[in-house]
Design a protein around this motif. Structure first.
Motif, short mmCIF file in Angstrom:
data_model
loop_
_atom_site.label_atom_id
_atom_site.label_comp_id
_atom_site.label_asym_id
_atom_site.label_seq_id
_atom_site.Cartn_x
_atom_site.Cartn_y
_atom_site.Cartn_z
N UNK A 1 0.83 -1.19 0.00
CA UNK A 1 0.00 0.00 0.00
C UNK A 1 0.87 1.25 0.00
N UNK A 2 1.91 1.25 0.85
CA UNK A 2 2.80 2.41 0.90
C UNK A 2 3.58 2.56 -0.40
N UNK A 3 4.04 1.46 -0.94
CA UNK A 3 4.77 1.52 -2.21
C UNK A 3 3.87 2.05 -3.33
N UNK A 4 2.62 1.61 -3.31
CA UNK A 4 1.68 2.06 -4.33
C UNK A 4 1.43 3.55 -4.24
N UNK A 5 1.26 4.06 -3.01
CA UNK A 5 1.04 5.50 -2.83
C UNK A 5 2.24 6.29 -3.36
N UNK A 6 3.44 5.91 -2.97
CA UNK A 6 4.64 6.64 -3.41
C UNK A 6 4.80 6.59 -4.92
N UNK A 7 4.47 5.43 -5.50
CA UNK A 7 4.57 5.29 -6.95
C UNK A 7 3.55 6.18 -7.65
N UNK A 8 2.34 6.24 -7.11
CA UNK A 8 1.31 7.09 -7.71
C UNK A 8 1.68 8.57 -7.60
N UNK B 1 -0.55 12.93 5.98
CA UNK B 1 0.78 12.45 6.39
C UNK B 1 0.77 12.04 7.86
N UNK B 2 0.01 12.78 8.67
CA UNK B 2 -0.05 12.47 10.09
C UNK B 2 -0.89 11.24 10.39
N UNK B 3 -1.97 11.01 9.62
CA UNK B 3 -2.93 9.96 9.97
C UNK B 3 -2.69 8.64 9.24
N UNK B 4 -2.14 8.68 8.04
CA UNK B 4 -2.02 7.46 7.25
C UNK B 4 -0.55 7.15 6.98
N UNK B 5 -0.16 5.96 7.39
CA UNK B 5 1.25 5.58 7.27
C UNK B 5 1.73 5.57 5.82
N UNK B 6 0.86 5.16 4.90
CA UNK B 6 1.30 5.06 3.50
C UNK B 6 1.55 6.42 2.87
N UNK B 7 1.05 7.49 3.49
CA UNK B 7 1.23 8.83 2.92
C UNK B 7 2.58 9.43 3.25
N UNK B 8 3.40 8.72 4.00
CA UNK B 8 4.80 9.15 4.21
C UNK B 8 5.58 8.76 2.96
N UNK B 9 5.83 9.72 2.12
CA UNK B 9 6.46 9.46 0.82
C UNK B 9 7.86 8.88 1.00
N UNK B 10 8.16 7.85 0.23
CA UNK B 10 9.51 7.27 0.19
C UNK B 10 10.01 7.29 -1.25
N UNK B 11 11.30 7.39 -1.40
CA UNK B 11 11.89 7.35 -2.74
C UNK B 11 11.82 5.90 -3.23
N UNK B 12 10.87 5.68 -4.11
CA UNK B 12 10.58 4.31 -4.52
C UNK B 12 10.18 4.29 -5.98
#
Length: 498
Positions: free
Chosen positions: A68-75, A194-205
């Motif tokens: 889920x987090x990877x998908x968010x960052x990719x989007x 960013x504060x409420x959803x873990x996947x919204x912490x952007x990572x270089x991915x």
């Protein structure tokens, strides 16, 4: 969401009236026409919005937090690329349209140019905001989204009130204030996510396989949204080319009416999209089909019960709202609502097609239909037909798209289409015919005035609600509605007693 809708409608009606009075018909038309150029190039973003919501909801349905987090960052990566492409298109093709095709008075071209640039920057903000909004919807935090939208609407209201007292060019100042309003709530929304959803912490991915999946889905959605933008904003540009900014102002008012009335349906359908995708992702096919049937029926009835009295009393309502009704405002507004009503016969079947991910044929057909709308509109306007002719063409093509949607969903997943017809389409057609009797009698028997407007709207909504309840719903559905209302009332009474 409905509180948000109510606030947005009331404030939107007031601000539209004030903006039309402060800017004047010409500048209001210029703002809508210039904004139409920028909107023409946001088809990339519209396509990715659908893809982002689909993939985030799908991953939530599977319960894989890492993916889920990877998908968010990719989007988010893809949306940043899209924002750069939109800027490039706007500054090259958009400016060419601006200077060589649009009908803008020479003394307003310089101001219109800066309005165009501010619209481009605002568009970039909205594009990169999409993954964050998609997370809110995927988590079904509609209340949070509604609060942000209400806050944005109230700030717009304050800006419009201030606009009347600012001693500078009103059109330019209005564009600046719209930009500031969008920037403020984009930042607030992102901070919350960013504060409420873990996947919204952007990572270089970056994942080429995921990129291909997203773009594979998006590529066909992109084709459909490009054609949809062409048929919508393209018609706005055609109207400017053939008739000038005054007709753009009329269409701008019609779009305000459409937004106000259609909000009820879009809010309901928007709330059902994540559930449809999650149910399909979890393999619960029967529940997904049942949800599609029920949400299609309820959303159509909501829309119908509002559209009928509004269409009959459109002239009086526009007069009350704007004070002075300009040419084509009534016909544009009525035809715009009817086109959305015709599209509503497709219900939420399109969302289920999106959930399957097999959208190539569906989007290709929509693209052909929308391109047909644009081409036919150009030909009809070129032959001297009136400005509202593109809207009549749109109504016909919306019904054609509905018909194709029924057969496509049956092909994709062996959908029991007859159950859809029996539970939704046939009752809706009967309700649609019966619901015209009462407003038709009022319209023919009474002269147009405020009294007829009040009587027609109040009685039509009441009687049509009864027709929907007794004709549009089945026996077990009526029982469910009664139990639901009893439950709501009893809970309210308990709260009052406590």
């Amino acid at each position: 969401m409905y509180i948000r809708m109510g606030v947005t409608i009331l404030v939107g009606f007031y601000t539209s009236r004030v903006i039309l009075q402060v800017l004047g018909v010409q500048d209001y038309g210029i703002y809508n026409a210039v904004g139409g150029i920028v909107a023409l190039f946001t088809f990339l973003n519209t396509a990715m919005t659908e893809a982002t919501q689909r993939f985030l909801s799908y991953e939530l349905g599977k319960g894989d937090k890492v993916q889920l987090r990877n998908t968010f960052s990719m989007c988010l990566n893809v949306h940043m690329i899209i924002s750069m492409i939109i800027v490039l298109f706007c500054e090259i093709i958009g400016l060419w349209l601006f200077y060589h095709k649009m009908v803008i008075p020479s003394d307003r071209q310089n101001i219109a140019f800066w309005v165009f640039q501010l619209s481009v920057i605002t568009s970039v903000l909205n594009v990169t905001q999409v993954p964050y909004n998609a997370s809110l919807f995927a988590h079904e935090k509609f209340n949070v989204y509604a609060v942000f939208q209400i806050g944005k609407t109230v700030l717009q209201l304050l800006f419009v009130i201030a606009l009347q007292f600012i001693p500078f060019d009103k059109l330019l100042v209005y564009a600046i204030l719209v930009f500031i309003c969008n920037l403020t709530f984009v930042l607030l929304n992102r901070l919350y996510d960013i504060r409420m959803f873990e996947e919204c912490h952007y990572i270089r991915y970056w994942d080429n396989h995921l990129f291909k999946q997203v773009m594979g889905y998006t590529s066909w959605s992109l084709v459909g949204n490009l054609s949809n933008t062409l048929s919508d904003q393209g018609i706005n540009i055609l109207l400017n080319m053939f008739f000038g900014p005054v007709v753009n102002a009329a269409r701008g008012i019609a779009m305000q009416v459409q937004t106000a009335v259609a909000s009820l349906v879009f809010n309901f359908q928007g709330a059902s999209i994540p559930q449809i995708v999650k149910l399909y992702a979890s393999g619960d096919r029967e529940a997904a089909i049942k949800l599609v049937n029920n949400s299609s029926k309820i959303s159509f009835y909501f829309f119908y019960i509002l559209v009928v009295p509004v269409c009959f009393e459109m002239h009086q309502l526009l007069h009350i709202w704007l004070g002075h009704v300009h040419d084509y405002m009534v016909s544009f507004s009525i035809l715009t609502l009817l086109s959305i009503l015709c599209a509503a016969f497709g219900g939420t079947l399109g969302f289920l097609i999106q959930a399957t991910g097999k959208i190539r044929r569906f989007q290709l057909f929509i693209s052909i239909a929308n391109i047909t709308i644009f081409v036919a509109s150009y030909l009809f306007l070129k032959l001297g037909f009136p400005p509202y002719s593109p809207l009549i063409i749109t109504i016909v093509m919306k019904l054609v798209i509905d018909l194709y949607t029924y057969f496509e969903i049956r092909r994709l997943m062996d959908y029991p289409i007859m159950s859809y017809f029996k539970s939704f389409l046939f009752p809706s057609l009967i309700v649609s015919v019966l619901g015209l009797v009462v407003p038709g009698l009022w319209y023919l028997c009474l002269p147009e005035d405020l009294l007829r407007c009040i009587l027609l709207i109040s009685t039509t909504i009441t009687i049509n609600a009864l027709i929907i309840f007794f004709v549009g719903f089945k026996h077990h559905e009526r029982i469910w509605i009664i139990h639901l209302l009893r439950g709501v009332l009893s809970s309210r009474i308990k709260k009052e007693l406590n």
